[in-house]
Design a protein around this motif. Structure first.
Motif, PDB file in Angstrom:
ATOM      1  N   ALA A 107      27.217  47.249  86.514  1.00 24.11           N
ATOM      2  CA  ALA A 107      26.381  46.072  86.671  1.00 24.11           C
ATOM      3  C   ALA A 107      25.140  46.143  86.251  1.00 24.11           C
ATOM      4  O   ALA A 107      24.040  46.536  87.076  1.00 24.11           O
ATOM      5  CB  ALA A 107      27.210  46.266  87.684  1.00 24.11           C
ATOM      6  N   GLY A 108      24.794  45.626  85.551  1.00 18.34           N
ATOM      7  CA  GLY A 108      23.133  45.529  84.787  1.00 18.34           C
ATOM      8  C   GLY A 108      22.621  47.182  85.256  1.00 18.34           C
ATOM      9  O   GLY A 108      21.606  47.349  84.946  1.00 18.34           O
ATOM     10  N   GLY A 109      23.312  47.567  84.218  1.00 19.91           N
ATOM     11  CA  GLY A 109      23.069  49.343  84.042  1.00 19.91           C
ATOM     12  C   GLY A 109      23.135  50.073  85.323  1.00 19.91           C
ATOM     13  O   GLY A 109      23.830  51.255  85.212  1.00 19.91           O
ATOM     14  N   THR A 110      23.854  49.572  86.617  1.00 17.03           N
ATOM     15  CA  THR A 110      24.154  51.076  87.202  1.00 17.03           C
ATOM     16  C   THR A 110      25.463  50.758  87.215  1.00 17.03           C
ATOM     17  O   THR A 110      26.558  49.518  87.503  1.00 17.03           O
ATOM     18  CB  THR A 110      23.543  50.229  88.797  1.00 17.03           C
ATOM     19  OG1 THR A 110      21.999  49.672  88.746  1.00 17.03           O
ATOM     20  CG2 THR A 110      23.889  51.133  89.544  1.00 17.03           C
ATOM     21  N   PRO A 111      25.541  52.248  87.516  1.00 20.19           N
ATOM     22  CA  PRO A 111      27.828  52.651  87.526  1.00 20.19           C
ATOM     23  C   PRO A 111      28.350  52.164  88.819  1.00 20.19           C
ATOM     24  O   PRO A 111      27.769  52.031  90.162  1.00 20.19           O
ATOM     25  CB  PRO A 111      27.474  53.532  87.476  1.00 20.19           C
ATOM     26  CG  PRO A 111      25.814  54.184  86.401  1.00 20.19           C
ATOM     27  CD  PRO A 111      25.471  53.172  87.309  1.00 20.19           C
TER      28      PRO A 111
END
Length: 248
Positions: free
Chosen positions: A222-226
């Motif tokens: 999500a938004g580059g965060t796992p």
């Protein structure tokens, strides 16, 4: 391009005949002698070809009778469509896969607090030893085991929320569960490979010995965060993996 070994060519031809329905469930494969004549190869090469199909779980030997196509229903795993926001957060992607194949999908699960080892920590972009929710699954189609999965979610994200325990909330599936706590998943990456099944996987999935399985290393972000990562195991002879890739 190098010519593939003869045994792989024979295996590919037999596999195609099985998947197309030319050789239907319960059909007997051509005899070893017949395949030797057809492909002008030795008996050893034919045995290797049949061993490949046995390893995939799509044929089985019957003592004193021959080799037959196994009676199995193949599930189709549509990677792109399975996690779209459909508005139905009460049905799991696996249940939808099974339903499309005319089967009833169920699963067993076990969730517990754990610590991320170095491999999982790297995939979740957290420090080794960070608290995670570890959930193991065994999925069944019409009561027959067909898939294994072990998922990991960072407790820094889900602890104390209604979705901390993956199987206890109303929302089902990673996308719906994360939506429920205001985390919008916008990408999933899957790395697919093929390997021999472990002894534990053979037992859990009721597979023939020396079977090959597909493995999928999946990570949602999500938004580059796992926000979740999982190791998925699928019997090669029971699943078709379909990837639809849009071209911009």
């Amino acid at each position: 391009m190098p010519t593939p070994p003869a045994y792989l060519t024979i295996a590919a031809d037999l596999r195609a005949a099985i998947l197309s329905g030319e050789l239907s469930a319960g059909s007997k494969l051509p005899s070893e002698s017949g395949l030797m004549r057809q492909y002008d190869v030795s008996r050893t090469v034919v045995k290797w070809a049949v061993a490949v199909l046995k390893g995939e779980g799509i044929v089985e030997g019957r003592a004193g009778s021959g080799v037959y196509v196994r009676d199995t229903t193949r599930l189709v795993r549509h990677a792109r469509a399975r996690d779209l926001r459909t508005g139905d957060d009460a049905t799991s992607p696996f249940a939808r896969d099974a339903a499309r194949a005319g089967q009833h999908g169920t699963w067993e699960h076990d969730s517990r607090h754990s610590k991320a080892d170095e491999r999982i920590a790297a995939r979740l972009a957290v420090e080794p030893g960070s608290p995670v929710m570890r959930t193991t699954y065994r999925f069944l189609a019409d009561d027959e085991p067909i898939q294994l999965s072990t998922s990991y979610e960072p407790l820094a994200l889900t602890a104390g929320t209604p979705v901390e325990w993956p199987e206890e909330g109303a929302a089902v599936g990673v996308v719906a569960r994360m939506d429920a706590i205001g985390v919008r998943v916008d990408e999933v990456v899957e790395r697919v490979s093929l390997r021999a099944a472990t002894t534990e996987e053979v037992d859990a999935l009721d597979l023939p010995a020396r079977t090959f399985v597909h493995t999928i290393e999946r990570t949602y972000t999500a938004g580059g965060t796992p926000v979740e990562t999982a190791d998925i195991v699928l019997p090669g002879g029971r699943y078709d993996l379909v990837y639809r890739i849009p071209i911009d």
